[in-house]
Design a protein around this motif. Sequence first.
Motif, PDB file in Angstrom:
ATOM      1  N   HIS A 217       0.831  -1.200   0.000  1.00 16.65           N
ATOM      2  CA  HIS A 217       0.000   0.000   0.000  1.00 16.65           C
ATOM      3  C   HIS A 217       0.865   1.249   0.000  1.00 16.65           C
ATOM      4  O   HIS A 217       2.033   1.225   0.405  1.00 16.65           O
ATOM      5  N   THR A 218       0.260   2.353  -0.432  1.00 19.42           N
ATOM      6  CA  THR A 218       0.793   3.660  -0.118  1.00 19.42           C
ATOM      7  C   THR A 218       0.243   4.048   1.249  1.00 19.42           C
ATOM      8  O   THR A 218      -0.693   3.428   1.755  1.00 19.42           O
ATOM      9  N   SER A 219       0.819   5.082   1.862  1.00 22.71           N
ATOM     10  CA  SER A 219       0.352   5.512   3.169  1.00 22.71           C
ATOM     11  C   SER A 219       0.653   6.984   3.362  1.00 22.71           C
ATOM     12  O   SER A 219       1.622   7.511   2.801  1.00 22.71           O
ATOM     13  N   PRO A 220      -0.174   7.692   4.159  1.00 20.24           N
ATOM     14  CA  PRO A 220       0.057   9.126   4.365  1.00 20.24           C
ATOM     15  C   PRO A 220       1.360   9.413   5.091  1.00 20.24           C
ATOM     16  O   PRO A 220       1.947  10.486   4.907  1.00 20.24           O
ATOM     17  N   ASP A 221       1.806   8.490   5.927  1.00 17.93           N
ATOM     18  CA  ASP A 221       3.027   8.675   6.690  1.00 17.93           C
ATOM     19  C   ASP A 221       4.119   7.737   6.185  1.00 17.93           C
ATOM     20  O   ASP A 221       3.846   6.749   5.491  1.00 17.93           O
ATOM     21  N   ALA A 222       5.359   8.031   6.575  1.00 18.75           N
ATOM     22  CA  ALA A 222       6.488   7.185   6.167  1.00 18.75           C
ATOM     23  C   ALA A 222       6.226   5.742   6.577  1.00 18.75           C
ATOM     24  O   ALA A 222       5.673   5.492   7.645  1.00 18.75           O
ATOM     25  N   PRO A 223       6.556   4.783   5.674  1.00 15.70           N
ATOM     26  CA  PRO A 223       7.407   4.923   4.484  1.00 15.70           C
ATOM     27  C   PRO A 223       6.684   5.304   3.192  1.00 15.70           C
ATOM     28  O   PRO A 223       7.265   5.193   2.114  1.00 15.70           O
ATOM     29  N   TYR A 224       5.424   5.703   3.248  1.00 18.50           N
ATOM     30  CA  TYR A 224       4.670   6.270   2.131  1.00 18.50           C
ATOM     31  C   TYR A 224       4.329   5.279   1.013  1.00 18.50           C
ATOM     32  O   TYR A 224       3.306   5.422   0.340  1.00 18.50           O
ATOM     33  N   ILE A 225       5.185   4.308   0.755  1.00 21.58           N
ATOM     34  CA  ILE A 225       5.009   3.375  -0.364  1.00 21.58           C
ATOM     35  C   ILE A 225       5.891   2.158  -0.069  1.00 21.58           C
ATOM     36  O   ILE A 225       6.591   2.123   0.940  1.00 21.58           O
ATOM     37  N   VAL A 226       5.862   1.162  -0.930  1.00 21.12           N
ATOM     38  CA  VAL A 226       6.699  -0.026  -0.718  1.00 21.12           C
ATOM     39  C   VAL A 226       8.150   0.399  -0.486  1.00 21.12           C
ATOM     40  O   VAL A 226       8.708   1.163  -1.263  1.00 21.12           O
ATOM     41  N   GLN A 227       8.757  -0.084   0.620  1.00 15.84           N
ATOM     42  CA  GLN A 227      10.151   0.287   0.897  1.00 15.84           C
ATOM     43  C   GLN A 227      11.068  -0.929   0.896  1.00 15.84           C
ATOM     44  O   GLN A 227      12.284  -0.789   1.054  1.00 15.84           O
ATOM     45  N   CYS A 228      10.507  -2.115   0.724  1.00 16.91           N
ATOM     46  CA  CYS A 228      11.290  -3.331   0.602  1.00 16.91           C
ATOM     47  C   CYS A 228      10.378  -4.390   0.008  1.00 16.91           C
ATOM     48  O   CYS A 228       9.160  -4.198  -0.071  1.00 16.91           O
ATOM     49  N   LEU A 229      10.948  -5.494  -0.431  1.00 16.55           N
ATOM     50  CA  LEU A 229      10.178  -6.575  -1.040  1.00 16.55           C
ATOM     51  C   LEU A 229      10.099  -7.745  -0.075  1.00 16.55           C
ATOM     52  O   LEU A 229      11.120  -8.251   0.382  1.00 16.55           O
ATOM     53  N   MET A 230       8.873  -8.182   0.197  1.00 14.48           N
ATOM     54  CA  MET A 230       8.672  -9.279   1.129  1.00 14.48           C
ATOM     55  C   MET A 230       8.602 -10.632   0.415  1.00 14.48           C
ATOM     56  O   MET A 230       8.585 -11.678   1.054  1.00 14.48           O
ATOM     57  N   GLY A 231       8.595 -10.620  -0.900  1.00 14.41           N
ATOM     58  CA  GLY A 231       8.537 -11.859  -1.654  1.00 14.41           C
ATOM     59  C   GLY A 231       9.898 -12.312  -2.146  1.00 14.41           C
ATOM     60  O   GLY A 231      10.874 -11.562  -2.121  1.00 14.41           O
ATOM     61  N   GLU A 232       9.938 -13.542  -2.594  1.00  8.21           N
ATOM     62  CA  GLU A 232      11.173 -14.079  -3.163  1.00  8.21           C
ATOM     63  C   GLU A 232      11.416 -13.482  -4.549  1.00  8.21           C
ATOM     64  O   GLU A 232      10.485 -13.351  -5.352  1.00  8.21           O
ATOM     65  N   VAL A 233      12.662 -13.116  -4.816  1.00  3.10           N
ATOM     66  CA  VAL A 233      13.027 -12.562  -6.121  1.00  3.10           C
ATOM     67  C   VAL A 233      14.324 -13.222  -6.576  1.00  3.10           C
ATOM     68  O   VAL A 233      15.422 -12.776  -6.222  1.00  3.10           O
ATOM     69  N   PRO A 234      14.219 -14.312  -7.351  1.00  2.00           N
ATOM     70  CA  PRO A 234      15.444 -14.903  -7.898  1.00  2.00           C
ATOM     71  C   PRO A 234      16.196 -13.875  -8.740  1.00  2.00           C
ATOM     72  O   PRO A 234      15.588 -13.036  -9.401  1.00  2.00           O
ATOM     73  N   HIS A 235      17.507 -13.931  -8.693  1.00  3.17           N
ATOM     74  CA  HIS A 235      18.343 -13.000  -9.454  1.00  3.17           C
ATOM     75  C   HIS A 235      18.034 -11.548  -9.080  1.00  3.17           C
ATOM     76  O   HIS A 235      17.973 -10.657  -9.943  1.00  3.17           O
ATOM     77  N   PHE A 236      17.849 -11.315  -7.799  1.00  2.00           N
ATOM     78  CA  PHE A 236      17.493  -9.991  -7.304  1.00  2.00           C
ATOM     79  C   PHE A 236      18.493  -8.936  -7.759  1.00  2.00           C
ATOM     80  O   PHE A 236      18.114  -7.818  -8.136  1.00  2.00           O
ATOM     81  N   ASP A 237      19.778  -9.274  -7.743  1.00  2.00           N
ATOM     82  CA  ASP A 237      20.806  -8.299  -8.119  1.00  2.00           C
ATOM     83  C   ASP A 237      20.794  -7.961  -9.602  1.00  2.00           C
ATOM     84  O   ASP A 237      21.444  -6.994 -10.023  1.00  2.00           O
ATOM     85  N   ALA A 238      20.064  -8.754 -10.387  1.00  2.00           N
ATOM     86  CA  ALA A 238      20.010  -8.511 -11.824  1.00  2.00           C
ATOM     87  C   ALA A 238      18.771  -7.721 -12.241  1.00  2.00           C
ATOM     88  O   ALA A 238      18.538  -7.533 -13.442  1.00  2.00           O
ATOM     89  N   LEU A 239      17.968  -7.257 -11.289  1.00  2.00           N
ATOM     90  CA  LEU A 239      16.806  -6.444 -11.638  1.00  2.00           C
ATOM     91  C   LEU A 239      17.250  -5.219 -12.430  1.00  2.00           C
ATOM     92  O   LEU A 239      18.347  -4.699 -12.219  1.00  2.00           O
ATOM     93  N   PRO A 240      16.409  -4.752 -13.343  1.00  2.00           N
ATOM     94  CA  PRO A 240      16.849  -3.694 -14.259  1.00  2.00           C
ATOM     95  C   PRO A 240      17.078  -2.350 -13.589  1.00  2.00           C
ATOM     96  O   PRO A 240      16.450  -2.010 -12.588  1.00  2.00           O
ATOM     97  N   ARG A 241      17.994  -1.601 -14.157  1.00  2.00           N
ATOM     98  CA  ARG A 241      18.236  -0.208 -13.827  1.00  2.00           C
ATOM     99  C   ARG A 241      18.184   0.593 -15.121  1.00  2.00           C
ATOM    100  O   ARG A 241      18.556   0.089 -16.185  1.00  2.00           O
ATOM    101  N   VAL A 242      17.734   1.829 -15.032  1.00  2.00           N
ATOM    102  CA  VAL A 242      17.707   2.680 -16.213  1.00  2.00           C
ATOM    103  C   VAL A 242      19.135   3.010 -16.634  1.00  2.00           C
ATOM    104  O   VAL A 242      19.967   3.389 -15.801  1.00  2.00           O
ATOM    105  N   ARG A 243      19.412   2.847 -17.899  1.00  2.00           N
ATOM    106  CA  ARG A 243      20.745   3.167 -18.413  1.00  2.00           C
ATOM    107  C   ARG A 243      20.963   4.675 -18.358  1.00  2.00           C
ATOM    108  O   ARG A 243      20.163   5.450 -18.889  1.00  2.00           O
ATOM    109  N   PRO A 244      22.037   5.145 -17.724  1.00  2.00           N
ATOM    110  CA  PRO A 244      22.270   6.593 -17.641  1.00  2.00           C
ATOM    111  C   PRO A 244      22.668   7.171 -18.991  1.00  2.00           C
ATOM    112  O   PRO A 244      23.081   6.453 -19.913  1.00  2.00           O
ATOM    113  N   LEU A 245      22.545   8.475 -19.113  1.00  2.00           N
ATOM    114  CA  LEU A 245      22.990   9.157 -20.318  1.00  2.00           C
ATOM    115  C   LEU A 245      24.515   9.157 -20.374  1.00  2.00           C
ATOM    116  O   LEU A 245      25.192   9.261 -19.357  1.00  2.00           O
ATOM    117  N   SER A 246      25.047   9.031 -21.581  1.00  2.00           N
ATOM    118  CA  SER A 246      26.489   9.115 -21.768  1.00  2.00           C
ATOM    119  C   SER A 246      26.785  10.132 -22.863  1.00  2.00           C
ATOM    120  O   SER A 246      26.017  10.284 -23.816  1.00  2.00           O
TER     121      SER A 246
END
Length: 320
Positions: A217-246
Amino acid sequence: MAFPKPITITALTAICFPTLALAHEDHCAAVAASVADAGFDGEVVVTCDDDHAILTSDTYPDHDMMTGIVGSNEQVPVPAEYGAPIILAPTLSGSPLTRDAALGVAVNGVPIYDYTGGGEMTQDELARHQAQHDTIITQQLDVCGGHAGRGDDYHYHTTPVCMIEQMANAGDAAIIGWAFDGFPIYGDANPDGSAIADGTLDVCNGQADDTFGYRYHTSPDAPYIVQCLMGEVPHFDALPRVRPLSAVTGGGAAPGRPPRGGVDDLVFTQNDDGTRSMDYTYEGEAYFIRYVPASTDGCYTFTTQTVTNNAELMSGEFCR
């Protein structure tokens, strides 16, 4: 799809889907429907493979951006191709996962981060409000709940209020996004419209759900939105990141550093020809970041005069 009614986090970890095929088909359909019902299927493409629903977008929402920011990092929203993977057979682990990047995606294709701007939180920090890194308190967010990060990518750190206002199905029952562990994200209330009692949400801002087993959920007070994942995520370190400008031509800008004390009168404007400009003042002097699409797809011609670069006028072409 019927699930046993969850009672505790321990019980939730035992929940599984009736069959893998049914889990795949129903969860894929649920993700696709959440985007279509909200009216964003023209901007977000949903495809499914054996393991994930992929929400592909340019992370560039059709609503106001950057207005209201004081704690500017002198970075600007630039479209970025992004594929957000949502697990189709979510399973609770009970062990919170954190990262210094997106934890999920809104139904309009914009990534969702935790509420902080200070990097990845430790397990101990999850249980304590990080006021010094709170992007709301430090005035880093615009009126829509987002800002441009280190990769000049727009993302949300709190309730995406402008997106919710645009949703065709706006209401308590509407899914506003998905976490990467496969569980949905709702607004401040339960899907039936009832209020969420104090102390109900766990450290990740989630609770048990009759349909999906678990939800955030979102919430009016901190943490306001999801702040961690409670489920299993295989290959967690491989989750995508936006490619920065070069830089292709011209000098590269230094990493954004919030001007001390913040900026004034920050305005982000967009023209039909693709020209975008972020203008603001700092200690009475005018600064800006402007760009226009270049001839090569995914590339942009920038002209900037920033506090970070000591007011030096700079120009060059940058690409994703």
